[in-house]
Design a protein around this motif. Structure first.
Motif, PDB file in Angstrom:
ATOM      1  N   TRP A  46       0.790  -1.217   0.000  1.00 53.02           N
ATOM      2  CA  TRP A  46       0.000   0.000   0.000  1.00 53.02           C
ATOM      3  C   TRP A  46       0.830   1.278   0.000  1.00 53.02           C
ATOM      4  CZ3 TRP A  46      -4.502  -1.551  -1.341  1.00 53.02           C
ATOM      5  CH2 TRP A  46      -5.009  -2.768  -0.890  1.00 53.02           C
ATOM      6  N   LYS A  47       2.139   1.169  -0.146  1.00 52.86           N
ATOM      7  CA  LYS A  47       2.961   2.368  -0.025  1.00 52.86           C
ATOM      8  C   LYS A  47       4.010   2.439  -1.124  1.00 52.86           C
ATOM      9  CE  LYS A  47       6.044   4.824   3.173  1.00 52.86           C
ATOM     10  NZ  LYS A  47       6.748   4.775   4.472  1.00 52.86           N
ATOM     11  N   VAL A  48       4.117   3.633  -1.722  1.00 54.28           N
ATOM     12  CA  VAL A  48       5.205   3.915  -2.656  1.00 54.28           C
ATOM     13  C   VAL A  48       5.899   5.184  -2.187  1.00 54.28           C
ATOM     14  CG1 VAL A  48       4.150   2.806  -4.667  1.00 54.28           C
ATOM     15  CG2 VAL A  48       3.673   5.221  -4.181  1.00 54.28           C
ATOM     16  N   ALA A  49       7.170   5.317  -2.510  1.00 54.49           N
ATOM     17  CA  ALA A  49       7.942   6.490  -2.097  1.00 54.49           C
ATOM     18  C   ALA A  49       8.852   6.905  -3.239  1.00 54.49           C
ATOM     19  CB  ALA A  49       8.769   6.173  -0.856  1.00 54.49           C
ATOM     20  N   PRO A  50       9.060   8.216  -3.432  1.00 50.77           N
ATOM     21  CA  PRO A  50       9.947   8.672  -4.511  1.00 50.77           C
ATOM     22  C   PRO A  50      11.367   8.173  -4.323  1.00 50.77           C
ATOM     23  CG  PRO A  50       8.642  10.485  -3.612  1.00 50.77           C
ATOM     24  CD  PRO A  50       8.457   9.321  -2.685  1.00 50.77           C
ATOM     25  N   LEU A  51      12.038   7.913  -5.434  1.00 47.83           N
ATOM     26  CA  LEU A  51      13.463   7.609  -5.389  1.00 47.83           C
ATOM     27  C   LEU A  51      14.175   8.941  -5.191  1.00 47.83           C
ATOM     28  CD1 LEU A  51      13.721   4.996  -8.290  1.00 47.83           C
ATOM     29  CD2 LEU A  51      13.648   4.566  -5.843  1.00 47.83           C
ATOM     30  N   SER A  52      14.583   9.201  -3.983  1.00 47.42           N
ATOM     31  CA  SER A  52      15.017  10.538  -3.576  1.00 47.42           C
ATOM     32  C   SER A  52      16.276  11.009  -4.292  1.00 47.42           C
ATOM     33  CB  SER A  52      15.244  10.569  -2.064  1.00 47.42           C
ATOM     34  OG  SER A  52      16.209   9.592  -1.682  1.00 47.42           O
ATOM     35  N   ASP A  53      17.116  10.106  -4.750  1.00 47.34           N
ATOM     36  CA  ASP A  53      18.370  10.512  -5.387  1.00 47.34           C
ATOM     37  C   ASP A  53      18.223  10.754  -6.886  1.00 47.34           C
ATOM     38  OD1 ASP A  53      19.688  10.352  -2.973  1.00 47.34           O
ATOM     39  OD2 ASP A  53      20.241   8.246  -3.257  1.00 47.34           O
ATOM     40  N   ILE A  54      17.016  10.613  -7.407  1.00 50.20           N
ATOM     41  CA  ILE A  54      16.797  10.790  -8.842  1.00 50.20           C
ATOM     42  C   ILE A  54      16.016  12.083  -9.064  1.00 50.20           C
ATOM     43  CG2 ILE A  54      15.714   9.824 -10.903  1.00 50.20           C
ATOM     44  CD1 ILE A  54      16.135   7.078  -9.709  1.00 50.20           C
TER      45      ILE A  54
END
Length: 226
Positions: free
Chosen positions: A174-182
């Protein structure tokens, strides 16, 4: 505008001209396109284009996924369809479009006419929920950031839509998160304004863009990724 595009694309400043005209539909900055670098979605060289994804392991894994993911290509097509629908509403003085991937607009709720899209820095965001993707390892947030008119007439009124994209990785069911280094990356998708103007309905304009969208491969500079 040229500086903005150079920053985002790594374009040579010589490729752009900020020529504007009084007529709203012709007010978009003009762009010189090399027709040899125009591809249909299934043939676009994603792996060579998204050089910034090669900077770290997370990005490279996302790139490996993107180049084979039909959902990603279909999402880009859908966003182009939304842009065509928005232009159709403007050209026909219809109410403002607010629904994602729907042609339904309630006039009582949105009584203003559709304004000229993509002016004064206006952008439109489509989160991964609205893209209606199945649950997979990666999701995408897409945003239409601008419109540019092709500088040379090739027998059509070709405009290019700048789509920004943010990559998200699934952390749980139920959870997605941005790829912070991109960083946010961009791609240019084509729209034929003659076809938009000739469409019999908003749905027809949307469907045409969905089926006919092409992408432009411009040289990316890995030194301008961050």
């Amino acid at each position: 505008m040229t500086r903005l595009l150079t920053l985002l694309f790594g374009f040579s400043s010589a490729c752009l001209a900020s020529v504007a005209y009084a007529a709203p539909m012709n007010s978009y900055p003009k762009l010189e396109i090399d027709s040899r670098h125009v591809y249909v979605p299934d043939a676009f060289p994603y792996y060579d284009y998204f050089v910034c994804l090669k900077q770290d392991d997370a990005g490279l894994a996302a790139l490996e996924h993107v180049q084979h993911d039909p959902v990603f290509r279909q999402s880009l097509r859908k966003v182009a369809g939304e842009a065509a629908a928005r232009q159709y509403r403007y050209l026909n003085e219809l109410p403002e479009k607010r629904a994602f991937f729907s042609n339904d607009v309630v006039s009582d709720s949105f009584p203003r006419k559709e304004q000229v899209p993509f002016v004064n820095g206006e952008s439109y965001r489509y989160s991964h929920q609205y893209l209606k993707q199945a649950k997979s390892g990666y999701q995408y947030d897409l945003k239409t950031k601008g419109m540019y008119q092709e500088m040379f007439d090739r027998g059509s009124d070709r405009h290019w839509l700048m789509i920004g994209m943010t990559f998200l990785q699934r952390e749980s069911v139920w959870k997605v998160a941005p790829l912070s280094d991109i960083p946010e990356l961009v791609i240019l998708a084509s729209l034929d304004m003659k076809q938009v103007q000739a469409a019999s309905s908003e749905n027809s304009a949307y469907d045409h863009a969905l089926k006919s969208t092409e992408f432009y491969y411009f040289p990316a500079n890995p030194k301008n990724c961050y």
